[in-house]
Scaffold this active site. Sequence first.
Site, short mmCIF file in Angstrom:
data_model
loop_
_atom_site.label_atom_id
_atom_site.label_comp_id
_atom_site.label_asym_id
_atom_site.label_seq_id
_atom_site.Cartn_x
_atom_site.Cartn_y
_atom_site.Cartn_z
N GLY A 195 45.28 48.49 14.66
CA GLY A 195 46.47 47.96 14.64
C GLY A 195 47.12 47.52 15.64
N GLU A 223 45.52 44.35 16.62
CA GLU A 223 46.10 43.33 15.75
C GLU A 223 47.40 42.64 16.08
OE1 GLU A 223 44.79 45.91 12.30
OE2 GLU A 223 43.67 44.09 11.49
N ALA A 262 46.91 52.20 14.03
CA ALA A 262 47.94 52.59 13.13
C ALA A 262 47.82 54.14 12.97
CB ALA A 262 47.70 52.01 11.64
N GLU A 279 38.25 50.64 13.00
CA GLU A 279 38.82 51.37 11.78
C GLU A 279 37.34 51.68 11.00
OE1 GLU A 279 39.86 48.55 13.14
OE2 GLU A 279 41.83 48.43 12.55
C1 HXC Z 1 47.74 58.79 14.86
C2 HXC Z 1 46.79 59.22 17.11
C3 HXC Z 1 46.36 57.95 16.93
C4 HXC Z 1 46.11 57.12 15.92
C5 HXC Z 1 45.80 59.12 18.91
N1 HXC Z 1 46.54 59.78 18.43
N2 HXC Z 1 45.64 57.86 18.14
N3 HXC Z 1 47.67 59.84 16.13
N4 HXC Z 1 47.02 57.64 15.03
N5 HXC Z 1 45.82 56.19 15.59
C6 HXC Z 1 47.13 61.04 18.59
C7 HXC Z 1 46.00 62.49 18.69
O1 HXC Z 1 45.78 62.53 17.51
C8 HXC Z 1 46.60 63.26 19.63
O2 HXC Z 1 47.56 63.89 19.08
C9 HXC Z 1 47.29 62.19 20.78
O3 HXC Z 1 47.58 61.06 20.24
C10 HXC Z 1 46.46 62.04 21.92
O4 HXC Z 1 45.14 61.65 21.48
P1 HXC Z 1 43.83 62.24 22.11
O5 HXC Z 1 42.76 61.68 21.07
O6 HXC Z 1 44.01 63.82 22.24
O7 HXC Z 1 43.49 61.34 23.13
P2 HXC Z 1 42.08 61.03 24.18
O8 HXC Z 1 41.25 62.26 23.91
O9 HXC Z 1 42.42 60.53 25.32
O10 HXC Z 1 41.44 59.84 23.14
C11 HXC Z 1 42.16 58.55 23.04
C12 HXC Z 1 41.56 57.85 21.84
C13 HXC Z 1 41.66 58.86 20.51
C14 HXC Z 1 40.13 57.39 22.26
C15 HXC Z 1 42.31 56.79 21.87
O11 HXC Z 1 43.04 59.35 20.47
C16 HXC Z 1 41.40 57.87 19.30
O12 HXC Z 1 39.95 57.62 19.02
N6 HXC Z 1 42.19 57.52 18.48
C17 HXC Z 1 42.26 56.73 17.11
C18 HXC Z 1 42.00 55.47 17.42
C19 HXC Z 1 41.67 54.72 15.97
O13 HXC Z 1 40.76 55.03 15.35
N7 HXC Z 1 42.40 53.67 15.94
C20 HXC Z 1 42.42 53.08 14.55
C21 HXC Z 1 43.27 53.47 13.63
S1 HXC Z 1 43.26 52.49 12.01
P3 HXC Z 1 47.45 65.60 18.71
O14 HXC Z 1 48.75 65.77 18.45
O15 HXC Z 1 46.34 65.51 17.69
O16 HXC Z 1 47.14 66.12 19.93
C22 HXC Z 1 44.19 51.14 12.18
C23 HXC Z 1 44.12 50.44 10.90
C24 HXC Z 1 45.12 49.19 11.31
O17 HXC Z 1 44.64 50.73 13.23
C25 HXC Z 1 44.98 48.37 10.09
C26 HXC Z 1 46.40 48.59 9.33
C27 HXC Z 1 47.29 47.96 10.44
#
Ligand code: HXC
Length: 257
Positions: free
Chosen positions: A108, A111, A65, A131
Amino acid sequence: MAYQNIIVETHGKVGLVTLNRPQALNALNEALITEMNDALAGFESNPDVGCTIITGSEKAFAAGADVKEMAEKTYVASYLGKFLDGWTRISETRKPVIAAVSGFCLGGGLELAMMCDIIIASETARFALPEITLGIMPGAGGTQRLPRFIGKAKAMDLILTGRMMDAAEAERSGLVARVVAPEKLLDEALAAAAKIASYSQPIVMMAKETVNRAQETSLAEGARFERRLFLSMFATEDQKEGMKAFIAKRKPDFRNR
Ligand code: HXC
């Protein structure tokens, strides 16, 4: 609806939805979910489509998400605004949906993939429910669906540590149906979807509904449900056609009747 966050195509009898927010690794926001639900509803009501695929990019199916959209949410506003209401609608689709997953499939995103009926993964796929690292837990069914796929031991491991699982481990654990080379992912998904779409639509839909019952009910109840639907299939023209075609050694011509 003009789509900003997804690309929608049809390939013969197959609907294809490509998540398309490359700047955010296909992070799922409300706008994307609304568009995806709209596209899925279109395919559900289109008699010419028998199966849908959801895919992302080579780098990410969906990295979860959208954290930037969620960061400042409050409890009351989320409750009153029914946050997450539309996020599980895909689990109510009656026609089959295949998730074709390459790269990150996180939070998400995982999911969403688990709400599809079949997950086909590329060798590059990485799965996690991270998460916990953000101070939350999965909220779109992850804590309930993941143990049903891979068992409690591994689900706890993934949900409590937030670690990533590669495609081989995901296949071993029963999360994904097939793992293929990255360049074959879409072709493999399209071929599987075209095969499903070539069968009788009502029969395919009933088979999906019946398998899903296995997740929700006792063995005896599920078997009774299966028997009822199985017997009802003898009321369809497609059952007659399928069996007659087999006996006559020809291809069946299913009419979805
Ligand atoms: C918003 C995101 C994002 C996310 C990546 N980006 N994941 N933006 N929400 N979930 C954005 C980053 O901010 C960045 O933009 C761009 O995408 C590229 O990501 P990087 O981090 O620079 O890439 P990389 O170094 O290759 O790392 C990839 C990654 C990392 C390991 C996937 O991005 C990451 O850890 N993302 C978050 C993953 C996460 O925690 N997902 C769960 C979310 S909570 P900018 O503009 O900043 O450069 C969830 C809850 C669900 O899903 C429950 C309800 C449905």
